[in-house]
Scaffold this motif. Structure first.
Motif, PDB file in Angstrom:
ATOM      1  N   GLY A 461       0.876  -1.115  -0.064  1.00  0.00           N
ATOM      2  CA  GLY A 461       0.089   0.043   0.088  1.00  0.00           C
ATOM      3  C   GLY A 461       0.824   1.316   0.099  1.00  0.00           C
ATOM      4  O   GLY A 461       0.212   2.519  -0.025  1.00  0.00           O
ATOM      5  N   GLU A 462       2.016   1.220  -0.082  1.00  0.00           N
ATOM      6  CA  GLU A 462       3.053   2.171  -0.131  1.00  0.00           C
ATOM      7  C   GLU A 462       3.166   2.827  -1.497  1.00  0.00           C
ATOM      8  O   GLU A 462       4.154   2.445  -2.230  1.00  0.00           O
ATOM      9  N   LEU A 463       2.061   3.363  -2.179  1.00  0.00           N
ATOM     10  CA  LEU A 463       1.880   3.845  -3.564  1.00  0.00           C
ATOM     11  C   LEU A 463       2.767   4.759  -4.267  1.00  0.00           C
ATOM     12  O   LEU A 463       3.559   4.722  -5.106  1.00  0.00           O
ATOM     13  N   ILE A 464       3.253   5.817  -3.147  1.00  0.00           N
ATOM     14  CA  ILE A 464       4.145   6.898  -3.793  1.00  0.00           C
ATOM     15  C   ILE A 464       5.456   6.295  -3.816  1.00  0.00           C
ATOM     16  O   ILE A 464       6.210   6.677  -4.832  1.00  0.00           O
ATOM     17  N   LYS A 465       5.979   5.576  -2.654  1.00  0.00           N
ATOM     18  CA  LYS A 465       7.288   4.956  -2.936  1.00  0.00           C
ATOM     19  C   LYS A 465       7.554   3.949  -3.904  1.00  0.00           C
ATOM     20  O   LYS A 465       8.347   3.869  -4.987  1.00  0.00           O
ATOM     21  N   ALA A 466       6.460   3.264  -4.301  1.00  0.00           N
ATOM     22  CA  ALA A 466       6.364   2.292  -5.441  1.00  0.00           C
ATOM     23  C   ALA A 466       6.408   3.085  -6.638  1.00  0.00           C
ATOM     24  O   ALA A 466       7.307   2.525  -7.758  1.00  0.00           O
ATOM     25  N   LEU A 494      -3.870   6.119  -6.834  1.00  0.00           N
ATOM     26  CA  LEU A 494      -3.738   7.213  -6.084  1.00  0.00           C
ATOM     27  C   LEU A 494      -5.000   8.156  -6.240  1.00  0.00           C
ATOM     28  O   LEU A 494      -5.345   9.008  -5.465  1.00  0.00           O
ATOM     29  N   GLU A 495      -5.625   8.318  -7.760  1.00  0.00           N
ATOM     30  CA  GLU A 495      -6.683   8.996  -7.811  1.00  0.00           C
ATOM     31  C   GLU A 495      -7.896   8.707  -7.030  1.00  0.00           C
ATOM     32  O   GLU A 495      -8.349   9.528  -6.266  1.00  0.00           O
ATOM     33  N   LYS A 496      -8.228   7.383  -6.797  1.00  0.00           N
ATOM     34  CA  LYS A 496      -9.119   7.112  -5.754  1.00  0.00           C
ATOM     35  C   LYS A 496      -9.115   7.543  -4.332  1.00  0.00           C
ATOM     36  O   LYS A 496      -9.736   7.965  -3.911  1.00  0.00           O
ATOM     37  N   GLN A 497      -7.748   7.366  -4.002  1.00  0.00           N
ATOM     38  CA  GLN A 497      -7.348   7.835  -2.611  1.00  0.00           C
ATOM     39  C   GLN A 497      -7.451   9.154  -2.441  1.00  0.00           C
ATOM     40  O   GLN A 497      -8.353   9.538  -1.476  1.00  0.00           O
ATOM     41  N   GLU A 498      -7.003   9.994  -3.355  1.00  0.00           N
ATOM     42  CA  GLU A 498      -7.333  11.281  -3.291  1.00  0.00           C
ATOM     43  C   GLU A 498      -8.769  11.913  -3.298  1.00  0.00           C
ATOM     44  O   GLU A 498      -9.133  12.534  -2.476  1.00  0.00           O
ATOM     45  N   ALA A 499      -9.541  11.269  -4.183  1.00  0.00           N
ATOM     46  CA  ALA A 499     -11.013  11.378  -4.089  1.00  0.00           C
ATOM     47  C   ALA A 499     -11.535  11.233  -2.756  1.00  0.00           C
ATOM     48  O   ALA A 499     -12.242  11.945  -2.034  1.00  0.00           O
ATOM     49  N   SER A 500     -11.244  10.197  -2.241  1.00  0.00           N
ATOM     50  CA  SER A 500     -11.626   9.614  -0.920  1.00  0.00           C
ATOM     51  C   SER A 500     -11.340  10.545   0.393  1.00  0.00           C
ATOM     52  O   SER A 500     -12.170  10.935   1.049  1.00  0.00           O
ATOM     53  N   GLU A 501     -10.034  11.081   0.264  1.00  0.00           N
ATOM     54  CA  GLU A 501      -9.443  11.941   0.994  1.00  0.00           C
ATOM     55  C   GLU A 501     -10.361  13.229   1.033  1.00  0.00           C
ATOM     56  O   GLU A 501     -10.512  14.188   2.062  1.00  0.00           O
ATOM     57  N   ILE A 502     -10.615  13.814  -0.233  1.00  0.00           N
ATOM     58  CA  ILE A 502     -11.241  15.033  -0.415  1.00  0.00           C
ATOM     59  C   ILE A 502     -12.692  15.091   0.202  1.00  0.00           C
ATOM     60  O   ILE A 502     -13.107  15.929   0.904  1.00  0.00           O
TER      61      ILE A 502
END
Length: 998
Positions: A461-466, A494-502
């Motif tokens: 789940g460490e997408l940025i590092k990946a 990452l887009e899904k994560q960002e949408a969820s965070e927003i």
């Protein structure tokens, strides 16, 4: 014949000083004079010219060649020596009886007791001087050199017993390799047979072909540049030029002829050139070639100072080891490299090296270093594989790399093992090194390792590092589809994560706004009623950064927002008091220079704060590229590398930590000048692998030039147990403020800029001359000028300004007419200077503290505008570009005393390197800060502590070539160097005064 000894004295040129040295010592009845030098430098020719050039009537010279006696017994050597003596003296001194070879075999004392006795008898009152060529050959076998019946020891005993016997041995090794001989022939003077000076080399070029061939001046200079005065190579080049001129029937040699003959000369000199390489150990070969390649690159790029060879080697994945460091020093000692170990001394040799050898191929030979020791480990490896314990195999490989870090076969095997156990970070470090060494051979393994690591990170789940790993793959191979596909999928996640965070943030914001509406508004805002308008009111009250804001679609006057139909003033609630001294200290988690814009720096800081050092390294590197003149970015870049290495390889590689305190708020330019010196030294240290694999991190602290804040900073720094030394502070008064705190904690402090005499203590050192040295220099100059009457402008409550005044007055023999107080609120500087001029004052001595340098500008303007013609002298606080930029026309003739000047002869190597490094000229603060950091680094040990560094600093003695230009050693904390005088010339530039003589 080129390469053969010269017998005819009319064909021999130069070496006058050497022959005078021999003549003086023989006249002084020195029994042994040792000459040394590299092969083909002309040693044999020197021996054969001694009797011509010294013209000593009381000495008879006999030249004896010992080249064939590397395996001879003592009796054989003595018989051959007697044979050569008898042959040489036979004609002039009648026939000398030579005992038989068997007699020498039966009793080697036949040489001394029988043969030499007859020789002395025939020589009458003359002395015998044996000129022994290839002297060390007889001692090349240790069995001969070290046993009681060695030739050397026998000869030594003869010199003690025979008053009329003298020897001049010539050896083909540098003097440092001759310790056995120097120990045996104690107190014997020695001299190097080295390169010819320009005058002698020029005669060697011109004279042999005089009347046949004429050399243009540019052609002579080109030959000298190629040969550097090496007689053998000079002869080779001239021989080929002569042959070419005869072929084309020309009687003149031009610059073009010399440039065109280089390849032919290299071919002709191949035998002599090969010796430069073949006789070197592997480590010296690699460093020699690295210097040659770096120098070639510098020439191509028109750079005056080549890159450090270890920086170049690092780009090939080579780790700097003690063998390589010593190799550079040994090459310089042999005369192969220049004093700064960055240039091949003989240009023809450099050209031959880069044409004959390729660094990326020769580097593989580093595997042969400590080969025997490593082979013993290989024998154990079979047993480890038999038992199949992969961790034991990894440990085994690590041990091999501690013996030889540049064993690339083991590096490759270890990288694969780390990949097998999914230790991806260590595997990538090793594969990256291998890729640097041989990109084509190791690229696929590196890419596979990156992809495996990226997939592993994505799974966790460490997408940025990946994402960083797969982007790294595409940087190497842009069309790799497997990496592209992974990035597409990661970006979607990452887009899904960002949408969820927003969505989560919006829900939270609505809840906060509802809570806000329930607050007592009368306590937070001031209502300003405005006429209602008929439009519907739509808006939301929220809090942003402590400021109450109302977002509305209708407009209100500037500074107000509409709430419930009324416009209200925006009010910022008082900030909550807090202790913010930590915000003035940074390893890379904040910038201390907020006015310097750099978006990459901000990105690096964010990554650094999260402990994601690979991304921080990348961002800080971009920040450095964006502004190469910014030392803060470079320091944070190196800090990130140091911490990343420790994170990957373990605590044993935790970085050494040094703190530097600067006035970032109220002295930005001075602060940056200090940081440049520190950053340059840190960069060199880390690029070269640090010490024992540990790199250097720098903590930057900002005291704002405020003594109270300086105390707070000092109190914070001493709490940090990792800090080994402090460099700073920026001025004498801030250094004084923190000094007692550092004393109590026994932390060494090295000041590069504080000169006040009041600064003292067992833990205090400075790399700038004190006010005592600065005041003495300026006071002596003023006396000798001569100046009879002067006024002094200074700040009596500033330690720097006041102590510099005191030291000047101690050394000035004229009259002090007035002492003008900068802090006097009633000061009228114009009237003061006019009154001084009426009293026949000749000069104004300016000693402002750093906060009051603007007054110096007022003095200079008054002097020019009123045509007072007062000479201006000043302390180092005015030595900066701002002095010149403010008023170039009014400072002409200003004389300053400074600790260091970039145009001084001893400073030019460093100043040119630093100018290239930073993309511009540097100040004395950069030089002395570099020296302070060098002093710290040279005081490090594997078990460094504040106590060990304190002890090492007290005994420090750094040569000029690793400082900013002057030797560095301390006596009671004071640097043992002198100040320098500079002046502002008619072009408005700082220039040397009296050739910057110290």
């Amino acid at each position: 014949m080129i390469g053969k000894p010269i017998f005819e004295h009319e064909k021999f040129f130069g070496r006058e000083e050497l022959f005078q040295f021999i003549k003086d010592n023989l006249n002084g009845r020195v029994k042994c004079i040792l000459l040394h030098g590299e092969r083909r430098i002309g040693k044999s020719s020197v021996l054969r010219q001694i009797h011509f050039k010294t013209n000593l009537q009381k000495f008879v010279f006999v030249c004896c060649d010992l080249q064939e006696h590397s395996k001879s017994s003592l009796s054989q050597v003595l018989y051959n020596l007697a044979e050569q003596i008898a042959e040489n003296l036979g004609t002039d001194f009648h026939i000398i009886t030579l005992p038989s070879q068997q007699e020498f075999h039966d009793n080697f004392n036949t040489f001394a007791e029988t043969f030499l006795t007859e020789v002395y008898d025939k020589l009458d009152d003359k002395n015998l001087v044996l000129l022994l060529d290839e002297f060390e050959v007889v001692g090349s076998d240790d069995n001969i050199l070290n046993h009681g019946e060695s030739f050397f020891r026998y000869l030594h005993s003869l010199l003690n017993q025979h008053e009329k016997l003298f020897i001049i041995p010539v050896v083909g090794r540098a003097k440092d390799d001759l310790q056995n001989l120097l120990d045996l022939f104690k107190d014997s003077p020695y001299q190097e047979v080295g390169l010819l000076n320009d005058l002698s080399a020029k005669r060697l070029i011109i004279n042999p072909a005089q009347g046949t061939l004429e050399y243009e001046e540019n052609a002579i200079k080109a030959i000298l540049k190629l040969s550097s005065g090496h007689p053998y190579f000079t002869q080779i080049i001239c021989h080929d030029l002569f042959t070419q001129a005869r072929f084309v029937r020309s009687s003149k040699v031009t610059l073009g002829d010399v440039e065109g003959i280089v390849d032919k000369a290299i071919e002709s000199a191949s035998g002599g050139l090969a010796w430069f390489w073949d006789g070197l150990p592997i480590a010296q070969q690699i460093v020699f070639l690295a210097v040659a390649e770096a120098q070639t690159t510098a020439i191509d790029q028109n750079k005056s100072i080549p890159e450090d060879p270890f920086t170049l080697l690092k780009t090939y994945g080579v780790i700097q080891t003690e063998e390589l460091i010593q190799a550079a020093k040994q090459l310089a000692d042999k005369g192969y490299l220049d004093d700064i170990e960055r240039r091949v001394k003989i240009e023809l040799v450099r050209r031959w090296l880069v044409r004959s050898y390729k660094l990326n191929q020769e580097i593989f030979n580093l595997e042969k270093i400590k080969e025997k020791e490593i082979n013993e480990f290989f024998q154990q490896e079979l047993e480890l594989h038999r038992h199949g314990n992969i961790q034991n195999i990894i440990d085994h490989y690590e041990k091999v790399l501690t013996i030889n870090p540049n064993h690339f076969s083991i590096t490759s095997a270890l990288a694969q093992k780390y990949l097998d156990v999914e230790n991806f970070e260590k595997a990538l470090i090793l594969y990256t090194r291998l890729y640097q060494l041989n990109p084509s051979h190791n690229k696929e393994q590196l890419l596979l390792a990156r992809e495996a690591y990226g997939k592993n990170l994505r799974k966790k789940g460490e997408l940025i590092k990946a994402k960083v790993q797969f982007e790294g793959v595409l940087e190497i191979e842009s069309h790799r589809e497997s990496a592209k596909q992974q990035l597409v999928e990661i970006n979607a996640e990452l887009e899904k994560q960002e949408a969820s965070e927003i969505e989560t943030q919006e829900v939270s914001q609505i809840q906060e706004e509802r809570q806000f509406l329930n607050l007592n508004k009368n306590q937070l805002i001031t209502w300003i009623r405005q006429p209602m308008i008929s439009l519907p009111i739509i808006g939301v009250i929220t809090i942003l950064g402590g400021i109450i804001v109302y977002r509305s679609f209708t407009s209100c006057p500037e500074g107000q927002q509409r709430i419930n139909g009324s416009c209200i003033s925006i009010v910022t609630p008082p900030a909550t008091p807090k202790d913010n001294i930590q915000s003035n200290i940074s390893r890379g988690d904040r910038t201390l220079f907020s006015t310097i814009p750099n978006p990459y720096l901000k990105q690096g800081i964010e990554a650094f704060k999260e402990g994601y050092y690979p991304q921080a390294i990348k961002s800080f590197q971009n920040a450095v590229n964006d502004n190469r003149n910014d030392p803060e970015a470079l320091i944070y870049y190196n800090n990130s590398k140091a911490l990343d290495k420790a994170k990957i390889t373990g605590e044993q590689y935790n970085p050494f930590t040094l703190a530097v305190v600067i006035p970032a708020d109220n002295g930005k330019d001075r602060a940056l000048e200090i940081l440049r010196g520190v950053a340059q030294s840190q960069e060199q240290f880390n690029v070269n692998g640090g010490r024992d694999g540990r790199l250097l991190q720098i903590i930057i602290a900002n005291d704002g030039g405020d003594p109270n804040k300086a105390k707070q900073i000092a109190e914070e720094l001493v709490k940090d147990q990792s800090i080994l030394t402090v460099i700073g502070h920026g001025s004498s008064k801030t250094t004084q403020a923190g000094l007692d705190i550092y004393k109590r904690a026994d932390i060494p402090i090295i000041s590069p800029t504080s000169t006040a005499n009041t600064l003292q203590g067992k833990n205090f050192f400075r790399t700038t001359p004190s006010d005592a040295a600065l005041g003495e220099k300026l006071g002596t100059y003023a006396t000798n000028y001569p100046l009879k009457k002067v006024v002094i402008v200074y700040n009596p409550v500033d330690s720097y300004s006041n102590s510099l005044r005191e030291e000047f007055e101690k050394n000035f023999e004229g009259q002090i007419i007035d002492r003008i107080d900068l802090k006097d609120p009633t000061l009228n500087i114009e009237q003061k200077l006019k009154d001084s001029a009426e009293q026949q004052v000749q000069a104004v001595i300016l000693f402002p503290d750093v906060e009051n340098t603007a007054t110096a500008l007022d003095v200079a303007k008054v002097n020019v505008n009123n045509n007072l013609r007062l000479k201006l002298l000043a302390g180092d606080s005015l030595y900066n570009n701002k002095t010149l930029d403010d008023a170039k026309n009014v400072y002409e003739g200003l004389v300053l005393v400074v600790p260091w000047f970039r145009e001084a002869p001893q400073a030019q190597n460093f100043s040119q390197t630093a100018k290239q490094f930073w993309g511009g000229e540097i100040s004395w603060r950069t030089a002395t800060s570099y020296d302070a950091t060098q002093a710290f680094l040279k005081s490090l040990s594997s078990r460094a502590s504040t106590a060990t560094i304190l002890q090492q600093l007290q005994n420090l003695n750094l040569p000029a070539k690793i400082t900013s230009g002057n030797e560095l050693k301390f006596q009671n904390g004071e640097r043992q160097s002198k100040a320098i005088l500079v002046k502002v010339d008619d072009q408005g530039l700082f220039t040397c005064l009296d050739q910057c003589s110290p």
